[in-house]
Design an enzyme around this catalytic site. Structure first.
Site, PDB file in Angstrom:
ATOM      1  N   LYS A  13     -31.798 -54.335  23.336  1.00  0.00           N
ATOM      2  CA  LYS A  13     -32.628 -55.368  23.976  1.00  0.00           C
ATOM      3  C   LYS A  13     -33.174 -54.842  25.293  1.00  0.00           C
ATOM      4  CE  LYS A  13     -29.977 -56.362  27.633  1.00  0.00           C
ATOM      5  NZ  LYS A  13     -30.331 -56.030  28.982  1.00  0.00           N
ATOM      6  N   VAL A 102     -25.379 -45.422  25.777  1.00  0.00           N
ATOM      7  CA  VAL A 102     -24.210 -46.125  26.307  1.00  0.00           C
ATOM      8  C   VAL A 102     -24.441 -46.431  27.794  1.00  0.00           C
ATOM      9  CG1 VAL A 102     -21.725 -45.901  26.723  1.00  0.00           C
ATOM     10  CG2 VAL A 102     -22.743 -44.937  24.643  1.00  0.00           C
ATOM     11  N   GLY A 105     -28.259 -50.274  29.974  1.00  0.00           N
ATOM     12  CA  GLY A 105     -29.055 -51.469  30.257  1.00  0.00           C
ATOM     13  C   GLY A 105     -29.793 -51.951  29.024  1.00  0.00           C
ATOM     14  N   GLY A 108     -26.187 -51.956  24.254  1.00  0.00           N
ATOM     15  CA  GLY A 108     -25.649 -51.268  23.076  1.00  0.00           C
ATOM     16  C   GLY A 108     -24.290 -51.813  22.654  1.00  0.00           C
ATOM     17  N   SER A 110     -23.151 -54.785  23.205  1.00  0.00           N
ATOM     18  CA  SER A 110     -23.387 -56.129  22.669  1.00  0.00           C
ATOM     19  C   SER A 110     -23.912 -56.044  21.237  1.00  0.00           C
ATOM     20  CB  SER A 110     -24.404 -56.873  23.534  1.00  0.00           C
ATOM     21  OG  SER A 110     -23.944 -56.934  24.866  1.00  0.00           O
ATOM     22  N   ASP A 143     -24.894 -60.895  26.427  1.00  0.00           N
ATOM     23  CA  ASP A 143     -26.034 -60.453  25.612  1.00  0.00           C
ATOM     24  C   ASP A 143     -25.749 -60.472  24.111  1.00  0.00           C
ATOM     25  OD1 ASP A 143     -27.317 -59.824  28.025  1.00  0.00           O
ATOM     26  OD2 ASP A 143     -26.640 -57.744  27.967  1.00  0.00           O
TER      27      ASP A 143
HETATM   28  O1  C5P Z   1     -21.229 -60.685  29.816  1.00  0.00           O
HETATM   29  P1  C5P Z   1     -20.960 -59.226  29.996  1.00  0.00           P
HETATM   30  O2  C5P Z   1     -19.534 -58.859  29.664  1.00  0.00           O
HETATM   31  O3  C5P Z   1     -21.933 -58.342  29.315  1.00  0.00           O
HETATM   32  O4  C5P Z   1     -21.149 -58.955  31.556  1.00  0.00           O
HETATM   33  C1  C5P Z   1     -20.718 -57.758  32.141  1.00  0.00           C
HETATM   34  C2  C5P Z   1     -20.590 -57.966  33.639  1.00  0.00           C
HETATM   35  O5  C5P Z   1     -21.876 -58.182  34.221  1.00  0.00           O
HETATM   36  C3  C5P Z   1     -19.787 -59.204  34.039  1.00  0.00           C
HETATM   37  O6  C5P Z   1     -18.418 -58.927  34.087  1.00  0.00           O
HETATM   38  C4  C5P Z   1     -20.364 -59.523  35.407  1.00  0.00           C
HETATM   39  O7  C5P Z   1     -19.851 -58.639  36.373  1.00  0.00           O
HETATM   40  C5  C5P Z   1     -21.826 -59.154  35.248  1.00  0.00           C
HETATM   41  N1  C5P Z   1     -22.658 -60.328  34.857  1.00  0.00           N
HETATM   42  C6  C5P Z   1     -22.883 -61.331  35.786  1.00  0.00           C
HETATM   43  N2  C5P Z   1     -23.663 -62.396  35.447  1.00  0.00           N
HETATM   44  C7  C5P Z   1     -24.221 -62.475  34.227  1.00  0.00           C
HETATM   45  C8  C5P Z   1     -24.012 -61.470  33.255  1.00  0.00           C
HETATM   46  C9  C5P Z   1     -23.207 -60.395  33.624  1.00  0.00           C
HETATM   47  O8  C5P Z   1     -22.385 -61.272  36.924  1.00  0.00           O
HETATM   48  N3  C5P Z   1     -24.990 -63.524  33.926  1.00  0.00           N
END
Ligand code: C5P
Length: 304
Positions: A13, A102, A105, A108, A110, A143
């Site tokens: 994405k 990896v 951004g 991957g 997800s 994501d």
């Molecule tokens: O949701 P995900 O595990 O992919 O997020 C990884 C990290 O990115 C979270 O632990 C957080 O530090 C940060 N994050 C955030 N706010 C979001 C999405 C991600 O602070 N909306």
């Protein structure tokens, strides 16, 4: 007889806009984003097994040394979550074949989690309703629901509440990968440091939604935004040159993808994307490719 292995493909994405709001009580930031799935893929194959196992292979351009192989891997977490959701004491062998960089951004990890949910749902013939799969996906990561849905969609909440948006375009992107990944939490923390306490609620701009609905690439180029771009450029100032070079080579606009370090360049058409790719390649960026979007969300490619 045991069921045949199932392979599911899930796409990378990019965020066409990424508005980051205040930190919430659960530690996540409120988001208002528009995702688009682009044509770079991970494949996950799930095979019946008595215990959980994970193997990761990759295209030669991708460094997988940072992918955890233990229980913290998001694909294994997805598998266990689906089993426990259905009250099943079952396991599977997961093989991930990575085409998405990896920590780039591009979500991957997800994609792997979404592909695992779908592969195991089919392997075990669970017929989990879509809404339940999306909810489980949201428990795994911000994501992951979008990786199931694909196409072009807005993301609210902390990114996990996904709703399709009208997209009349067939967009051409040049994707510039980086040698070293960036940690998403680090870039969010960098953003928090860069701005004060009074952070407004994020919004998706009407101009961006209109550009998508009209399929107007010039208008879309003018509406691309990413609140994580400045913090990512603070950590990786060299990416400014990538964006500038892409635009000088004919791209309509450049953007850091999500928390970076991958950069994406929107181009008017295939021909323009090929020539932008060639310029970046000649400038020493070895891992540059052309990808189109939107593409489908996680989908079964083989019942082997
Ligand atoms: O949701 P995900 O595990 O992919 O997020 C990884 C990290 O990115 C979270 O632990 C957080 O530090 C940060 N994050 C955030 N706010 C979001 C999405 C991600 O602070 N909306």
């Amino acid at each position: 007889m045991s069921a045949a292995p199932v392979t599911v493909r899930a796409a990378a994405k990019i965020n066409l806009c990424l508005g980051v709001g205040p930190v919430r009580d659960d530690g996540y930031h409120a988001l208002a984003t528009v995702y688009q799935a682009i044509g770079m893929y991970d494949d996950v194959t799930a095979t019946e097994a008595d215990g959980w196992s994970l193997r990761v292979s990759a295209h030669e351009r991708i460094d997988v040394t940072e992918v955890p192989l233990d229980d913290s891997n998001i694909a294994l977490r997805a598998g266990r979550l689906l089993a426990s959701h259905h009250g099943l004491d079952r396991a599977a062998a997961l093989d991930i074949d990575k085409g998405i960089p990896v920590a780039g951004g591009l979500a991957g990890g997800s994609a792997d989690a979404a592909a695992t949910l779908l592969a195991l749902d089919r392997l075990w013939r669970l017929d989990t309703p879509d809404e339940e799969l999306l909810r489980l996906a949201g428990e795994l990561g911000s994501d992951v629901p979008f990786a199931l849905l694909g196409g072009t969609a807005r993301g609210d909440g902390h990114g996990e509440q996904v709703t399709r948006v009208a997209d009349a375009g067939s967009w051409w992107w040049v994707v510039v990968e980086s040698d070293i990944g960036l940690s998403t939490p680090r870039i969010y923390a960098e953003l928090d440091q860069m701005r004060g306490d009074a952070v407004p609620d994020p919004e998706v701009s009407v101009a961006l939604l209109d550009a998508l609905a009209a399929g107007d690439s010039t208008a879309l180029a003018g509406a691309l935004t990413n609140d994580l771009q400045e913090p990512a450029l603070h950590v990786r100032p060299d990416l400014r040159d990538v964006l500038a070079l892409g635009v000088a080579a004919g791209a309509l606009q450049g953007l850091v993808s999500g928390s970076g370090p991958t950069c994406v360049l929107l181009c008017a058409d295939h021909e323009s994307a090929q020539s932008v790719r060639a310029v970046l390649h000649a400038a020493g960026h070895e891992r540059v490719q052309v990808a189109t979007g939107p593409v489908a969300g996680a989908h079964v490619v083989t019942y082997a």
